[in-house]
Design an enzyme around this catalytic site. Structure first.
Site, PDB file in Angstrom:
ATOM      1  N   LYS A 121       0.846  -1.203   0.000  1.00 39.99           N
ATOM      2  CA  LYS A 121       0.000   0.000   0.000  1.00 39.99           C
ATOM      3  C   LYS A 121       0.876   1.247   0.000  1.00 39.99           C
ATOM      4  CE  LYS A 121      -4.066   1.898   2.431  1.00 39.99           C
ATOM      5  NZ  LYS A 121      -4.966   1.752   3.595  1.00 39.99           N
ATOM      6  N   SER A 155      -9.825   1.837   2.516  1.00 39.92           N
ATOM      7  CA  SER A 155      -8.987   2.625   1.638  1.00 39.92           C
ATOM      8  C   SER A 155      -7.980   1.770   0.879  1.00 39.92           C
ATOM      9  CB  SER A 155      -8.260   3.690   2.449  1.00 39.92           C
ATOM     10  OG  SER A 155      -7.360   3.075   3.370  1.00 39.92           O
ATOM     11  N   SER A 214     -10.037  -0.411   6.811  1.00 36.72           N
ATOM     12  CA  SER A 214      -9.452  -0.317   5.464  1.00 36.72           C
ATOM     13  C   SER A 214      -8.651  -1.529   5.002  1.00 36.72           C
ATOM     14  CB  SER A 214      -8.583   0.933   5.356  1.00 36.72           C
ATOM     15  OG  SER A 214      -9.383   2.078   5.437  1.00 36.72           O
TER      16      SER A 214
END
EC number: 6.3.5.7
Lengths: 499, 98
Positions: A82, A157, A181
């Site tokens: 990420k 997210s 997330s």
């Protein structure tokens, strides 16, 4: 072995084949890089692909093996990281224009641990800007598509990380979970995601959103793969003052010995009702039935303060973010706008932040500024912190009666891109079941429990464990996963349309 | 609970160092009002004798030995700066002319 065979292997299988010499790490990296090249234009899971770095790391693993050196449990396994963790020499943008082109001069502790474990970092994945969102639509670089249906959101997210797994671009990924997330994208993409106990994985070099809630964790296609990654990234870090100084729970051992026999499993009254899709509830009820069949005792629980969790979260997270994001002032790194020699630093900062931040980030900064302002502090932020205490107490009482709690991970399956874009409150509802855990700091996992009959999209089952008892997630998760795969005849992801 | 006006949003934006455009002020005023309206329920527990929790871990200050250790070089530290001069971050003027 063909590329299409390699990309469907689990991380555990890849590591075993590399260790035995059946596959080289370079072959594995090349197969995944080719897959990314073939499908990522459609999926947009990645913001940056580090082709050269990945191949260099893979070559190093192959050389290590040729020299007869001992390889780690995930040596040579590709991973999608990420874009919230700093990576020396590789751009880190946090999905924001304010950090466009920023190349950090240092590695996050998590990045360093991955490199030291000889994991091959393929690149950085798309995300909601500063991890604020439930759909990956808030990325300044455009949305990610859900591999099950590219017109739908992959969750947020960490939508890029989960989409990379579901599209077979990577067997492992890393996410961060502030209000869900990691778990929420896992649920809507039919993959596995774990939010470890708060403090279990270092936050050093992880761009801060809400410091008392943010937690990095593993994303994978199987429970065992998540456990293997968990052990690589977890553990005390002297560079993070909120890092827990205690041994990592035996998660891999638990994942290899899945069982719910004799366990007490809680079902919370507050995790159902209005806003839950019928197919989600149906799959959840079947999961509870399955747990019973596997030998668990089901206990009904009442956690009244959970009804206030969403409200408390949407005061606490913006408050902490308004403070954390003050560092993006256009003075030392990142974007700088309006510096024409006549404007003051304050004006340049305001112009830079206006240009560099997207709507959701601005909304939360202002919400936090409001909640922390002197006239409203007690009513909003102060009250939210009291709710946090009540939620923690509800969990404590619950865990006196049960070993784990289960719930749906998200109230609905993946919704169409754009559907909730102009309605922040509707978007925030996606986090309804995941948020209590972030507020209390305990551990939770999401794993696939079937497709909702009405739209044939994945549904996630959430398992919640007390703090520092992360191994229970894996023990229960592995048992449930094995039973479901036996029932379906194959992993759920095999039912996804080919890209 | 008070409604959030356009003027209030403009004030918040100034406090938060955000140079919001006129249309954003209107847009956010409505949305912030909706959100605050929805989350104000937390105040229902405010009267109760509940201690606040600011963090899930009982934090204590962590100290390290005061030793010289390797760190970023000036070149590394400045490598991401939007502007630099004489091995320093170059920033716009902080104090006014007068």
């Amino acid at each position: 072995m063909t590329d299409s065979f390699i990309i469907k292997l689990t991380a555990a299988e890849i590591a075993a084949r590399i260790a035995s010499g059946e596959l080289t790490a370079v072959e594995v990296a090349e197969a995944h890089l080719a897959r990314i090249e073939a499908v990522d234009e459609k999926v947009h899971a990645f913001l940056h692909i580090d082709r050269d770095g990945a191949l260099a790391q893979a070559r190093a693993v192959d050389e290590k093996r040729e020299r007869g050196e001992k390889l780690g449990p995930l040596a040579g396994v590709p991973l999608a990281l990420k874009d919230i963790f700093t990576t020396e020499g590789i751009p880190t943008t946090v999905g924001s224009k304010i950090l466009e082109g920023w190349i950090p001069p240092y590695d996050a502790t998590l990045t360093r641990r991955l490199r030291e474990a000889d994991v091959v970092i393929l690149g950085k994945t798309n995300m909601d800007e500063f991890a604020m969102g439930s759909s990956t639509e808030n990325s300044a670089y455009g949305p990610t598509g859900n591999p099950w249906d590219l017109t739908r959101i992959p969750g947020g997210s960490g939508g890029g990380s989960s989409a990379a797994l579901a599209s077979y671009e990577a067997p492992l990924a890393i996410g961060t979970d502030t209000g869900g997330s990691i778990r929420q994208p896992a649920a809507v993409t039919g993959t596995v995601g774990v939010k470890p106990t708060y403090g279990a994985v270092s936050r050093y070099g992880m761009v801060a959103f809400s410091s008392s809630l943010d937690q990095g964790g593993p994303c994978a296609r199987t429970v065992l793969d998540a456990a293997l990654l968990h052990e690589v990234i977890a553990g005390h870090d002297p560079l993070d003052s909120t890092s827990i100084d205690a041994p990592v729970p035996p998660v891999v051992e638990a994942a290899r010995n899945g069982s719910v026999e004799g366990m007490r499993v809680g079902v919370v009254k507050q995790f159902r009702g209005e806003g839950y899709q019928a197919g989600v509830v149906q799959r959840f009820d079947e999961s509870v039935q399955l747990l019973k069949e596997l030998g668990a005792e089901i206990v009904e629980l009442d956690c009244p303060s959970f009804d206030l969790a969403l409200s408390a979260y949407y005061l606490i997270a913006p408050s902490e973010c308004s403070s954390n994001l003050a560092r993006f002032d256009g003075l030392r790194y990142g974007l700088r706008v309006g510096d024409d020699g006549t404007r003051s630093a304050e004006d340049v900062t305001s112009l830079t932040r206006e240009e560099g931040f997207g709507d959701e980030v601005k909304r939360r900064i202002m919400l936090g500024t409001y909640a922390l302002s002197s006239g409203y502090y007690d009513a909003y932020y102060g009250s939210a912190q009291k709710v946090r205490t009540l939620i923690t107490q509800d969990f404590e009482k619950a865990f006196e009666q049960v070993d784990v709690i289960v719930s749906p991970t998200t109230p609905t399956t993946a919704f169409p891109i754009g559907e909730r874009a102009d309605d922040p409150m509707a978007m925030y509802l996606a986090d309804l079941c995941t948020i209590p855990t972030n507020l209390a700091g305990n551990a939770a996992m999401s794993l696939p429990c079937g497709l909702a009959p009405e739209d044939n999209l994945p549904v996630g089952l959430q398992i919640i464990a007390p703090a520092m008892k992360d191994e229970r997630l894996y023990k229960v998760g592995a048992a449930v996963e094995a039973a479901f795969v036996a029932r379906w005849g194959h992993p759920l992801l095999e039912e996804a349309p080919s890209l | 609970m008070p409604g959030i006006t356009r003027e209030e949003v403009a004030h918040l934006a100034r406090l938060a160092r955000l140079e919001l455009k006129a249309e954003e002020l209107d847009h956010f005023a409505g949305q912030l009002d909706d959100i605050i309206g929805a989350v104000a329920r937390v105040a229902e527990v405010a009267d109760r004798d509940v201690p606040p929790t600011s963090h899930p871990l009982p934090l204590t200050n962590v100290m390290r030995a005061d030793e010289v250790r390797p760190s970023l070089t000036p070149e590394q530290a400045l490598s991401c700066a939007p502007a630099q001069e004489q091995q320093r971050f170059k920033v716009p003027q902080i104090l006014g002319e007068d």
